[in-house]
Scaffold this motif. Structure first.
Motif, PDB file in Angstrom:
ATOM      1  N   SER A 138       0.832  -1.199   0.000  1.00  0.00           N
ATOM      2  CA  SER A 138       0.000   0.000   0.000  1.00  0.00           C
ATOM      3  C   SER A 138       0.872   1.256   0.000  1.00  0.00           C
ATOM      4  O   SER A 138       1.820   1.351   0.768  1.00  0.00           O
TER       5      SER A 138
ATOM      6  N   THR B 279      -1.727   3.712   3.658  1.00  0.00           N
ATOM      7  CA  THR B 279      -2.340   2.741   4.564  1.00  0.00           C
ATOM      8  C   THR B 279      -3.726   3.176   5.017  1.00  0.00           C
ATOM      9  O   THR B 279      -4.626   2.344   5.142  1.00  0.00           O
TER      10      THR B 279
ATOM     11  N   LYS C 187      -7.008   0.979   4.341  1.00  0.00           N
ATOM     12  CA  LYS C 187      -7.929   0.569   5.408  1.00  0.00           C
ATOM     13  C   LYS C 187      -9.363   0.965   5.070  1.00  0.00           C
ATOM     14  O   LYS C 187     -10.287   0.161   5.205  1.00  0.00           O
TER      15      LYS C 187
ATOM     16  N   ILE D 235      -4.744  -6.043   7.403  1.00  0.00           N
ATOM     17  CA  ILE D 235      -3.740  -5.069   6.985  1.00  0.00           C
ATOM     18  C   ILE D 235      -2.641  -5.100   8.027  1.00  0.00           C
ATOM     19  O   ILE D 235      -2.901  -4.967   9.224  1.00  0.00           O
TER      20      ILE D 235
ATOM     21  N   VAL E 210      -1.655  -5.070   2.487  1.00  0.00           N
ATOM     22  CA  VAL E 210      -3.014  -5.585   2.584  1.00  0.00           C
ATOM     23  C   VAL E 210      -2.934  -7.048   2.175  1.00  0.00           C
ATOM     24  O   VAL E 210      -2.411  -7.375   1.106  1.00  0.00           O
TER      25      VAL E 210
END
Length: 145
Positions: free
Chosen positions: A56, A59, A63, A111, A116
């Motif tokens: 990612s 982040t 999420k 995560i 991920v």
């Protein structure tokens, strides 16, 4: 036109590339077979364990996108389950609640740090987390989301 990779994510992982992945995807993507037969029961055939790991670039966006993905499934009538592996939260759903194509029994995600992770069974994620946290690998501290 949708690329093969994007179509694969939709067909096998139920992910909409544009909504669920594109806003945060980094340069690194790995798909691995982690186990040749998850339940070790030859009577029901091979049930491989699959792990999809994507880096990612953002982040917080990852999420939010993953949460929206699970929310979309729940809104569609799928019953979500929640668990933990060594303090790391997992979200998953067991088949037959979803049509997971060739994935097998279920779909799960978490995560960890800048990655991920999706798997076709929560056991695959639990095993991956356990392996990554082996002290000899030097991977003992994680940012948990």
């Amino acid at each position: 036109s949708q690329s093969r990779y994007q179509a694969y994510l939709t067909d096998h992982w139920l992910l909409d590339y544009t909504a669920d992945v594109q806003p945060w995807i980094g340069q690194e993507i790995t798909l691995a077979v982690t186990n040749s037969d998850l339940d070790q029961d030859p009577a029901n055939g091979w049930q491989p364990g699959y792990l999809l790991a994507m880096q990612s670039n953002d982040t917080d966006q990852a999420k939010a996108s993953v949460n929206n993905f699970w929310q979309r499934l729940a809104t569609g009538g799928v019953d979500l389950a929640f668990g933990q592996a060594q303090g790391i939260p997992l979200t998953y759903v067991k088949a037959p609640d979803i049509d997971s194509g060739s994935l097998g029994q279920s779909l799960s995600s978490t995560i960890i740090g800048g990655y991920v992770l999706f798997a076709n069974d929560p056991m695959v994620l639990r095993n991956a987390i356990q392996t990554l946290q082996v002290p000899s690998l030097g991977l003992t501290s994680w940012d948990i989301y």
